[in-house]
Structures are given as C-alpha cells and as structure tokens.
Design an enzyme around this catalytic site. Sequence first.
Site, PDB file in Angstrom:
ATOM      1  N   ASP A   1       0.906  -1.149   0.099  1.00 52.86           N
ATOM      2  CA  ASP A   1      -0.133   0.135   0.035  1.00 52.86           C
ATOM      3  C   ASP A   1       0.986   1.114  -0.050  1.00 52.86           C
ATOM      4  O   ASP A   1       2.302   1.080  -0.005  1.00 52.86           O
ATOM      5  CB  ASP A   1      -0.847  -0.058   1.246  1.00 52.86           C
ATOM      6  CG  ASP A   1      -2.423   0.578   0.887  1.00 52.86           C
ATOM      7  OD1 ASP A   1      -2.451   1.688   0.613  1.00 52.86           O
ATOM      8  OD2 ASP A   1      -3.334  -0.338   0.936  1.00 52.86           O
TER       9      ASP A   1
ATOM     10  N   HIS B   1      -3.024   3.108  -4.507  1.00 52.80           N
ATOM     11  CA  HIS B   1      -2.308   2.620  -3.257  1.00 52.80           C
ATOM     12  C   HIS B   1      -0.941   2.408  -3.453  1.00 52.80           C
ATOM     13  O   HIS B   1      -0.543   1.222  -3.060  1.00 52.80           O
ATOM     14  CB  HIS B   1      -3.208   1.574  -2.558  1.00 52.80           C
ATOM     15  CG  HIS B   1      -4.408   1.817  -2.101  1.00 52.80           C
ATOM     16  ND1 HIS B   1      -4.878   2.783  -0.853  1.00 52.80           N
ATOM     17  CD2 HIS B   1      -5.731   1.674  -2.685  1.00 52.80           C
ATOM     18  CE1 HIS B   1      -5.836   3.155  -0.738  1.00 52.80           C
ATOM     19  NE2 HIS B   1      -6.599   2.354  -1.768  1.00 52.80           N
TER      20      HIS B   1
ATOM     21  N   GLU C   1      -9.823   2.454  -5.191  1.00 54.30           N
ATOM     22  CA  GLU C   1      -9.359   3.836  -4.725  1.00 54.30           C
ATOM     23  C   GLU C   1      -8.267   4.467  -5.505  1.00 54.30           C
ATOM     24  O   GLU C   1      -7.404   4.766  -5.081  1.00 54.30           O
ATOM     25  CB  GLU C   1      -9.291   4.110  -3.181  1.00 54.30           C
ATOM     26  CG  GLU C   1     -10.582   3.542  -2.389  1.00 54.30           C
ATOM     27  CD  GLU C   1     -10.068   3.651  -1.040  1.00 54.30           C
ATOM     28  OE1 GLU C   1     -11.297   3.852  -0.250  1.00 54.30           O
ATOM     29  OE2 GLU C   1      -8.973   3.277  -0.669  1.00 54.30           O
TER      30      GLU C   1
END
Length: 537
Positions: free
Chosen positions: A173, A244, A311
């Site tokens: 991440d 990410h 995301e």
Amino acid sequence: MTDVLPQPQHVACHTDAFFDLGPDTGLVAEDGTGRTERWLRATLGAATGLPLAPGANGAGAVRLSLDGELADEGYRLDITPEGVHLTGADPAGLFWGAQTLRQLLGPDAFRRAPLPGRRWRLPLLRVEDAPRFHWRGLMLDVSRHFMPKDGVLRYLDLMAAHKLNVLHFHLTDDQGWRVEIKRHPKLTETGSWRSRTKFGHRASPLWEDKPHGGYYTQEDIREIVAYAAERHITVVPEIDVPGHSQAAIAAYPELGNTDVIDTTALSVWDTWGVNPNVLAPTDAVLRFYEGVFEELLELFPSEFIHVGGDECPKDQWRESATAQARIEELGLADEYELQSWFIQHFDTWLGGRGRRLIGWDEILEGGLAKGAAVSSWRGYAGGIAAARAGHDVVMCPEQQVYLNFREHGGEDEPVPIAFVRTLEDVYRFEPVPAELTPQESAHVIGTQANLWTEVTENQERVDYQLFPRLAAFAEVAWSALPAPADRDYAAFERRMTAHYARLDALGVAYRPPTGPLPWQQRPGVLGRPMDGPPPNM
C-alpha cells in the site's frame, strides 16, 4: 448439547457419560490423515501432556480416517465409551473435526503446556458437520502497520481454531511494501520503511515520530504459506495496482506519473486516506509488475491472486500527456476505462499462467474476463452485479464486516472508526443477498471479514478489533444459520461464554463484553466515528 463454535450442523448426545483420555490413549492415523495426526500430537499433546502414541485399532484410541461420501470439508465425530473416531470427507474436513474435538476437551486444551491435576474427558456424542461456504476468509492488512512473521503465524492458528480457511494477505500500500521481490530490491530497501506514522485518524494532530516498517523475506513467505497449508488455509496475496502505490513509487520513481509531479520527491506515505499518487499507464510499468507477479506466483500457490484495483484517483492521469496519449492510442473513452485496461491486462496475464485474478469491486467498471472474481467491499451492490454477470464473489461489505469499525458507541472505545458494528450485528450478517436467484447465488463462493490497520498499531490492538467479533463471523461463514432476524443470538452468547475461556487460554486480548479494559483504551487519540446504522448498499 455442546458449546462448540462455529455451531455444527448436527449434534446427538448419547448419555451424560464421558470418554477419558489418558497416558494409554493411542492415536491411530489411517492413510491420508497425516496433517491432522501431526497437529493433534503437537497441539493436544502439548496442552494435555499425553503422548498420544501410535496405537493399534482397538478400545481407548483416537482413530482418524477419511470417507469421500461426506460433504466437502465435512466431518463426522463419534465419541463412545470405547474411544473416538474422527472421519473427514477429505484432509481439510478431518482437520476441522479436530478443531471440534479440541473444543470439547475444554478451554485448557488451548494452552501450550499442561496444568496440574487436569482430567481430559470428552462427552459421548456424534457430531456431523460441513461448512456453508468454501471461502471463509480474513483479510489482514500488514502494510499500514507491519506484523512480524510470528504474529502472522499466530493468526493462522487463530483462524484454524475458528475453521476459517483463507488468509487474504494485504502486502502493499502507500504506507509500506512488505514482500521481498529480488529483481526489484528497492521495494523493500526503500519501500518498506516510513519515517514516522500518524497516530489515530488522519485528522489527528498526533504523530509517532520514529521509523516504522519491516517486510517478509521470500523464505518468510514460504514458511507462512507452508504453515498455513498444514492448517488447510490458503494464503491469497494482494499487490495493489494501480492505486495505493506510493511506497512502490517512492522506491522506483519512474513508476509514477513523472510528467505531472516530481516523483523523486515522494517518500513512503506516513498518513492515511486515499493517496493521489498512482501508477503510470505505461508499458514499462506493466513489465515491472509482471516481474513482481512472476516472483509472487513462485511463492503463493493459491488459485487467486488479488490485485486491489480500488480507490484509484484519476487526477494525475487527466493531467498526464502520457496517460492521455495511452487513452487515445487504445481508443478508450476516459480514465475509468484506462483503469479497466490496466486491470484487464493482469487478468489476461494471470489467466495465461493458470491463476485467477480477484480484486475489489471497482474492477467491475469496464468489464472483466470470465474467470475473474470480485471482493465486494463497498456494500452488496458490487457483489450482486458481479454474480449476475457470472463472476464469482467474496462478500465482505464494509458496512457489515469491516472489523476495524468500532464495536460500541461508548466514549471509552479506542480510536473509534466509522459505524458501530456490535457482536450481534456481525452475527446477523448474511453474505448472500435475497435478491439473487439460486443460480446467481451459487457465484457467492464465500465471505470474508476485513481488518485495516491504520489505527491498530500492534498485536493487542488487532486482537481487540477482531475478537470476539471474528468468532461470530466464523459462525456466519461456516454454519447453516436461519435468516438474520431468526438467529438465536442468546444461544450464541451462551456458547461465547465458554469461548471467552478458550480465547483467554490462547492469550487473545479481546474486547470484554463489559467494555474495554483501561489498558485497551486510547484516550485523546482522535478517531472518526459515524452515527446511526450503516447504509444498506
């Protein structure tokens, strides 16, 4: 009845009598039962002090066998005055039956050494059992806060004790890269450490001003995977793309959108939220990550490989001449289709190597290859759409089974995040939406509880967030329960009374039913509580 958890399909108690285990109790293992034999001798042997020596078929033995006529991962446990016969449909089912056997011995069977004066006895009964779902998962985020290898092995044991069989291992991440990739050493040399860490929610003014990080060597990963396999747990790795990804870009700046920002100025991110720095949609980036996945496939034999896909802000791609040229070259409509192209590339790449891609439900946007699967996290909607399109689904809606969400609305709750999800809320979670037809429902291959670790900085905090709610989730994933409103939560609570004693014996720092203990609280550390019930999405 028994206090076994998850609740078995069928239990028939014979009498109020018992079968006693003692120094002369043998362990008879038939062909194909070796893993469970080793586990019983190591685990129950340590807790009871009994040798459980190889013995002949006869009275007073614990006998292990297989019967392919039983349901997949199912087992039958017969305890009579003459001994114990545990039969599995397959090696996994036999192992799950051994977990039930351990529970029936009492909480001290979960210790690592025998306590003096203990008597080891089993009630006379028959248990017949099999799981509802074949994917019974826990997602563990080790990127936001690194968990040393021994902690991961401990959680594999805790998963096994609850008959969970998939560890979704979130390895990368913005805040850290946790797996050694030998052809790209900077991923761990640079990408596994950040200089400091936000303490609490991202709006918190508090910082932990010391480096945080760590990673697993490839030998560590092989050990984790082997340890899991001995417990019939599959480890599914997640390498997050194209969002990410700041830790990777900090290590290799050419992976980012260099025509938009100075990627050489980026470091491993030290706070939380959705990061704007995403991978560039270039051939060089594709080749880089193909190299990452090539090494990953050698480490993880799992059918599924998770690629994240969630995301991914599109702002940099909108500003990037390189990204816009790629959109034009491919004849795509916009940046959303560009993300779909990125995911579909690895869908095809993994499929060509005999693996299946799985990703968060954003990967549905733009279409998927037939074999790809979806982790439905933003609610049920993504999973419903995926199932109707013929894709397999793992249901893990944040509103129901994100166990980083707070368990209570009280002021003493540590770093309260999002909606209240009580033990009862988790127990009444239903993974299969009612609006799916039977044919569509068959695509719901399982369910998973997720734990993100932004505000769970150590093992004790992870324990607190997971337990006891993971026990309720395990029953949802394993047992054939009634509709949510009809579930006997009072009976579950009674069985939890016995289960708390097992968790105590295992050293689990769970949240007590009466609320957090003083040392479990985090006074003054800002969270982000949300009021009211979560939306049903």
